[in-house]
Write a protein that holds these residues in place. Sequence first.
Motif, PDB file in Angstrom:
ATOM      1  N   LEU A 180       0.856  -1.183   0.000  1.00  0.00           N
ATOM      2  CA  LEU A 180       0.000   0.000   0.000  1.00  0.00           C
ATOM      3  C   LEU A 180       0.891   1.232   0.000  1.00  0.00           C
ATOM      4  CD1 LEU A 180      -2.484  -1.016   2.840  1.00  0.00           C
ATOM      5  CD2 LEU A 180      -2.883  -1.142   0.389  1.00  0.00           C
ATOM      6  N   ASP A 181       0.439   2.282  -0.698  1.00  0.00           N
ATOM      7  CA  ASP A 181       1.189   3.531  -0.675  1.00  0.00           C
ATOM      8  C   ASP A 181       0.764   4.396   0.498  1.00  0.00           C
ATOM      9  OD1 ASP A 181       2.482   2.916  -3.142  1.00  0.00           O
ATOM     10  OD2 ASP A 181       0.624   3.451  -4.174  1.00  0.00           O
ATOM     11  N   ALA A 182      -0.461   4.188   0.960  1.00  0.00           N
ATOM     12  CA  ALA A 182      -0.967   5.042   2.030  1.00  0.00           C
ATOM     13  C   ALA A 182      -2.056   4.323   2.813  1.00  0.00           C
ATOM     14  CB  ALA A 182      -1.536   6.335   1.448  1.00  0.00           C
ATOM     15  N   PHE A 183      -2.102   4.569   4.100  1.00  0.00           N
ATOM     16  CA  PHE A 183      -3.212   4.117   4.939  1.00  0.00           C
ATOM     17  C   PHE A 183      -3.634   5.331   5.756  1.00  0.00           C
ATOM     18  CE2 PHE A 183      -4.741  -0.310   5.789  1.00  0.00           C
ATOM     19  CZ  PHE A 183      -5.922   0.068   6.387  1.00  0.00           C
ATOM     20  N   PRO A 184      -4.595   6.123   5.226  1.00  0.00           N
ATOM     21  CA  PRO A 184      -4.900   7.415   5.848  1.00  0.00           C
ATOM     22  C   PRO A 184      -5.489   7.312   7.260  1.00  0.00           C
ATOM     23  CG  PRO A 184      -5.767   7.296   3.620  1.00  0.00           C
ATOM     24  CD  PRO A 184      -5.345   5.920   3.976  1.00  0.00           C
ATOM     25  N   ASN A 185      -6.177   6.213   7.545  1.00  0.00           N
ATOM     26  CA  ASN A 185      -6.670   6.001   8.912  1.00  0.00           C
ATOM     27  C   ASN A 185      -6.120   4.677   9.404  1.00  0.00           C
ATOM     28  OD1 ASN A 185      -8.490   8.219   9.702  1.00  0.00           O
ATOM     29  ND2 ASN A 185      -9.498   7.632   7.790  1.00  0.00           N
ATOM     30  N   PHE A 186      -4.886   4.713   9.860  1.00  0.00           N
ATOM     31  CA  PHE A 186      -4.157   3.487  10.154  1.00  0.00           C
ATOM     32  C   PHE A 186      -4.672   2.841  11.431  1.00  0.00           C
ATOM     33  CE2 PHE A 186      -0.213   1.257  11.550  1.00  0.00           C
ATOM     34  CZ  PHE A 186      -0.131   0.402  10.466  1.00  0.00           C
ATOM     35  N   PRO A 187      -5.049   1.547  11.364  1.00  0.00           N
ATOM     36  CA  PRO A 187      -5.729   0.937  12.510  1.00  0.00           C
ATOM     37  C   PRO A 187      -4.817   0.319  13.566  1.00  0.00           C
ATOM     38  CG  PRO A 187      -5.785  -0.560  10.655  1.00  0.00           C
ATOM     39  CD  PRO A 187      -5.021   0.648  10.204  1.00  0.00           C
ATOM     40  N   ALA A 188      -3.503   0.328  13.381  1.00  0.00           N
ATOM     41  CA  ALA A 188      -2.630  -0.318  14.368  1.00  0.00           C
ATOM     42  C   ALA A 188      -1.660   0.692  14.971  1.00  0.00           C
ATOM     43  CB  ALA A 188      -1.871  -1.476  13.710  1.00  0.00           C
ATOM     44  N   PRO A 189      -2.180   1.566  15.861  1.00  0.00           N
ATOM     45  CA  PRO A 189      -1.314   2.637  16.389  1.00  0.00           C
ATOM     46  C   PRO A 189      -0.081   2.105  17.123  1.00  0.00           C
ATOM     47  CG  PRO A 189      -3.395   2.523  17.600  1.00  0.00           C
ATOM     48  CD  PRO A 189      -3.540   1.651  16.397  1.00  0.00           C
ATOM     49  N   GLU A 190      -0.159   0.837  17.578  1.00  0.00           N
ATOM     50  CA  GLU A 190       0.971   0.323  18.359  1.00  0.00           C
ATOM     51  C   GLU A 190       2.227   0.090  17.526  1.00  0.00           C
ATOM     52  OE1 GLU A 190      -2.003  -0.915  18.147  1.00  0.00           O
ATOM     53  OE2 GLU A 190      -1.949  -2.926  17.287  1.00  0.00           O
ATOM     54  N   VAL A 191       2.097   0.060  16.186  1.00  0.00           N
ATOM     55  CA  VAL A 191       3.316  -0.128  15.388  1.00  0.00           C
ATOM     56  C   VAL A 191       3.868   1.200  14.861  1.00  0.00           C
ATOM     57  CG1 VAL A 191       2.768  -2.472  14.682  1.00  0.00           C
ATOM     58  CG2 VAL A 191       2.059  -0.595  13.262  1.00  0.00           C
ATOM     59  N   LEU A 192       3.230   2.319  15.264  1.00  0.00           N
ATOM     60  CA  LEU A 192       3.642   3.608  14.715  1.00  0.00           C
ATOM     61  C   LEU A 192       5.081   3.962  15.036  1.00  0.00           C
ATOM     62  CD1 LEU A 192       0.545   5.885  15.063  1.00  0.00           C
ATOM     63  CD2 LEU A 192       1.510   4.844  13.034  1.00  0.00           C
ATOM     64  N   ASP A 193       5.532   3.621  16.245  1.00  0.00           N
ATOM     65  CA  ASP A 193       6.901   3.968  16.625  1.00  0.00           C
ATOM     66  C   ASP A 193       7.895   3.374  15.640  1.00  0.00           C
ATOM     67  OD1 ASP A 193       6.178   5.501  18.706  1.00  0.00           O
ATOM     68  OD2 ASP A 193       6.291   3.901  20.207  1.00  0.00           O
ATOM     69  N   ARG A 194       7.593   2.156  15.233  1.00  0.00           N
ATOM     70  CA  ARG A 194       8.472   1.484  14.283  1.00  0.00           C
ATOM     71  C   ARG A 194       8.398   2.153  12.907  1.00  0.00           C
ATOM     72  NH1 ARG A 194      11.152  -3.233  13.165  1.00  0.00           N
ATOM     73  NH2 ARG A 194      10.810  -3.883  11.014  1.00  0.00           N
ATOM     74  N   LEU A 195       7.174   2.517  12.500  1.00  0.00           N
ATOM     75  CA  LEU A 195       7.016   3.152  11.183  1.00  0.00           C
ATOM     76  C   LEU A 195       7.651   4.540  11.160  1.00  0.00           C
ATOM     77  CD1 LEU A 195       3.353   2.109  10.370  1.00  0.00           C
ATOM     78  CD2 LEU A 195       5.436   1.203   9.374  1.00  0.00           C
ATOM     79  N   LYS A 196       7.573   5.245  12.311  1.00  0.00           N
ATOM     80  CA  LYS A 196       8.178   6.579  12.389  1.00  0.00           C
ATOM     81  C   LYS A 196       9.684   6.494  12.181  1.00  0.00           C
ATOM     82  CE  LYS A 196       4.978   8.835  15.579  1.00  0.00           C
ATOM     83  NZ  LYS A 196       4.720   8.983  17.016  1.00  0.00           N
ATOM     84  N   ALA A 197      10.263   5.397  12.667  1.00  0.00           N
ATOM     85  CA  ALA A 197      11.718   5.247  12.575  1.00  0.00           C
ATOM     86  C   ALA A 197      12.156   4.829  11.174  1.00  0.00           C
ATOM     87  CB  ALA A 197      12.191   4.223  13.604  1.00  0.00           C
ATOM     88  N   ASP A 198      11.190   4.475  10.332  1.00  0.00           N
ATOM     89  CA  ASP A 198      11.507   3.981   9.000  1.00  0.00           C
ATOM     90  C   ASP A 198      11.425   5.140   7.998  1.00  0.00           C
ATOM     91  OD1 ASP A 198      11.510   2.736   6.494  1.00  0.00           O
ATOM     92  OD2 ASP A 198      10.600   0.920   7.310  1.00  0.00           O
ATOM     93  N   PRO A 199      12.546   5.490   7.357  1.00  0.00           N
ATOM     94  CA  PRO A 199      12.536   6.667   6.470  1.00  0.00           C
ATOM     95  C   PRO A 199      11.627   6.512   5.240  1.00  0.00           C
ATOM     96  CG  PRO A 199      14.608   5.454   6.266  1.00  0.00           C
ATOM     97  CD  PRO A 199      13.863   4.846   7.410  1.00  0.00           C
ATOM     98  N   ARG A 200      11.158   5.291   4.971  1.00  0.00           N
ATOM     99  CA  ARG A 200      10.274   5.111   3.809  1.00  0.00           C
ATOM    100  C   ARG A 200       8.896   5.727   4.037  1.00  0.00           C
ATOM    101  NH1 ARG A 200       9.303  -0.818   2.832  1.00  0.00           N
ATOM    102  NH2 ARG A 200       9.515  -0.972   5.085  1.00  0.00           N
ATOM    103  N   PHE A 201       8.542   5.952   5.302  1.00  0.00           N
ATOM    104  CA  PHE A 201       7.156   6.363   5.594  1.00  0.00           C
ATOM    105  C   PHE A 201       7.056   7.735   6.243  1.00  0.00           C
ATOM    106  CE2 PHE A 201       7.317   1.672   6.166  1.00  0.00           C
ATOM    107  CZ  PHE A 201       6.587   1.345   5.034  1.00  0.00           C
ATOM    108  N   SER A 202       5.944   8.397   5.979  1.00  0.00           N
ATOM    109  CA  SER A 202       5.555   9.570   6.756  1.00  0.00           C
ATOM    110  C   SER A 202       4.450   9.133   7.705  1.00  0.00           C
ATOM    111  CB  SER A 202       4.986  10.666   5.862  1.00  0.00           C
ATOM    112  OG  SER A 202       5.955  11.138   4.982  1.00  0.00           O
ATOM    113  N   VAL A 203       4.588   9.456   8.956  1.00  0.00           N
ATOM    114  CA  VAL A 203       3.528   9.188   9.925  1.00  0.00           C
ATOM    115  C   VAL A 203       2.998  10.533  10.379  1.00  0.00           C
ATOM    116  CG1 VAL A 203       2.966   8.207  12.170  1.00  0.00           C
ATOM    117  CG2 VAL A 203       4.572   7.023  10.667  1.00  0.00           C
ATOM    118  N   VAL A 204       1.721  10.782  10.110  1.00  0.00           N
ATOM    119  CA  VAL A 204       1.161  12.091  10.399  1.00  0.00           C
ATOM    120  C   VAL A 204      -0.068  11.942  11.285  1.00  0.00           C
ATOM    121  CG1 VAL A 204       0.261  14.201   9.383  1.00  0.00           C
ATOM    122  CG2 VAL A 204       1.968  12.881   8.149  1.00  0.00           C
TER     123      VAL A 204
END
Lengths: 493, 271
Positions: free
Chosen positions: A232-256
């Motif tokens: 997926l290129d985008a998940f505008p309403n992401f349902p798994a907030p517990e993995v956000l810390d990991r996604l934030k650390a990944d330069p491939r993604f923007s977490v907003v």
Amino acid sequence: MGRLIVCTLAASLALPFAAGRAAAKDTLTLGMVLEPPGLDPTAGAAAAIREVTYANIYEGLVRIDAQGKVRPALAASWTISPDGLAYTFHLHSGVRFHDGAPFDCSVVKFSYERALSPDSTNAQKGLFEPIAAVACPDATTAVVTLKRPTASFLFDMGWGDAVMLSPASIASDRTNPVGTGPFRFVRWVKGDRVELERFSGYWGQAPKLARVTFRFISDPSAAAAAVMAGDLDAFPNFPAPEVLDRLKADPRFSVVVGTTEGKTILALNNARKPFDDVRVRRALAMAIDRQGLIEGAMSGYGTPIGAHYVPTDPGYIDLVSKYPYNPEAAKKLLAEAGVKPGTTIEIKLPPPVYARRGGELIAAYLEQVGLKADLVPVEWAQWLEGPFRNGDYAATIISHTEPRDLDIFAREKYYFNYKSEAYRSLFAQYQAATDPTKQTELVGALQRQLADDEPVVFLFALAKVGVWNAKLRGMWINSPIPANDVTGVSWAE
Amino acid sequence: MRRISPSLGLGLLITIFLVGVALVSLAWTPYPPTRIDILHRLAGPSAAHWLGTDPFGRDVASMLMAGAHSTLAVALIAVAVGVGLGVPLGLSAASSGGWVDQLVMRIADLAFAFPALLTAVMITALAGPGAVNAMLAIGIFNIPVFARVARGAALAAREQDYVVAARAVGRSEAEVMLYHVLPNISAVLLVQMTIQFALAIVADAGLAYVGLGVQPPQPSWGRMLNDAQTYIFRAPLLAVFPGLAITLAVLGFNLLGDGLRDHFDPRMKER
């Protein structure tokens, strides 16, 4: 698997031709938790319908933008008569629907009258109720006359429920939507995805994206895996907030993290015992630790609310501390109301994570005050049919994503079965008020009345936690109305 | 009395341990398994919480204990359903022969054609999720297993001299089956029961994992595993403990089954 092979094949065929210069990507695959029950926003309440179609397929006379402001859409401009009763919309000319039918004033008249008609299936009939008549002095001018001044009218006409449908298509828009928007419907693979493509005959500025796919993934871990795998290129309403810390650390993604209009509530059927007793409803409000709920179910993303209004709404007042978390006081109040310890409350849980996880937490909170919760997971269609349409429920957890929808508590028939003359009269005054100071005062009074009666337990406002490819531009940060407007989305070179 | 083999001993030990834990959980767990404590959510193992806490701050050890109880209960009932209906079917097929035998066995073949777990998912999806439906769903795919095993063993036993003798003194076919054949095939059935028990535990965990088993707030191993999934990067142990519990239970019953089979196998006698 088959698709994978085809993709690889296509890629290898395309390679020699693309070797010269890599063209900017012009497709977007976007994830959503819920699959819409249909694709006609004028005939269904589900937010998922708007999250696919709003601004992409269908447009109204006006629209709501990413900041929650009213902007011109099919109407280039408008004037309002000094008495606030006549709205003159000047329509764009030369607009055509995806099926080739022309858009003009007759469509406006048809659409609004259709929403107003007694057999209308519009989920927000109340928005249209102030309309007295629609007149067409010429093809590109629509004059809408109101019964009384209605402050929110322009905003209301920007909702997904007020979009223009091609009159010839209304019978089939549920499965084959036809609008005037920059994207045309291609196909809907039930249970999996909806595909759209750029509409070459669009009247306005053409979007940068050529193809958009909405994929439906309700399981939070599957959603997280799909994002991390790059499916997926985008998940505008992401349902798994517990993995956000990991996604934030990944330069491939923007977490907003932004705000939404999603008022998450423990809806109670006020027509059923024991919820007909205000003491029971207040006791439930005191039995649940809202902050704990946000921490436990949403990993801390969300804002507690005390009425059916969110902090970004105009005239918001903070009523969160009206019923502070106090299990002892809740127990006492329950005993006063004659609710015996061990009473079982059935709570229906639709698929979103706020409901499924929130339900488990609420069950534990209720246990602390001596109540038992019987959690019944239901599918989205079952929820719409059972609790929402037929009022067949005792309690349920749900988020109302419609903006500033204080009107639902004033409705004659709504699934809460809240019948307060005091609230209805306040709401009528609010609707008729034209003076901004008076409006603010009344919107405050409405919130206070709700918090006082606590017809449902107001829990928290959903955060909009969006995850998308870091190269993607133009995604909405906040969600002032339910929408995934991709008309302004593009890929950075 | 023969010596107890190591695998039988270990299997017995694990089984007794699990049953013990499940029984204890009825009366006592370190914390109430549904009690939440948001302040101490996602805590690692400590003296206060032996196996840590989950995203709601519930005590993982207590949840595993309560989960053992529900898993064993589901597996027990499921196997009982399989034995209770499958064995009489198998015995009557064996004793009647002819078209009754054919009918029962073809139906069993048909049932075998469906993957067991898929059938269970289908049944619970149709009948609605919950512990009782999970028991029935898993139990239903156990019926043909026991029918087939009972028939096969009974057919062999029927030809034994003591059965022929019993029939010769005028015992009815039903009495022969009940008093002479059944006791002599009970060892085979017991071994099959332990194997099916292990499979039932996996099926129960699988159903719970996809949300069709025991419903929240009652804890179950499969759902704990599912819940832990998205927290794998924050609290990896959350997934490890229920996973270990399922593995241990399956291992225990499989060892027990293996051990029992060797134990009862006449060819293993007088070693």
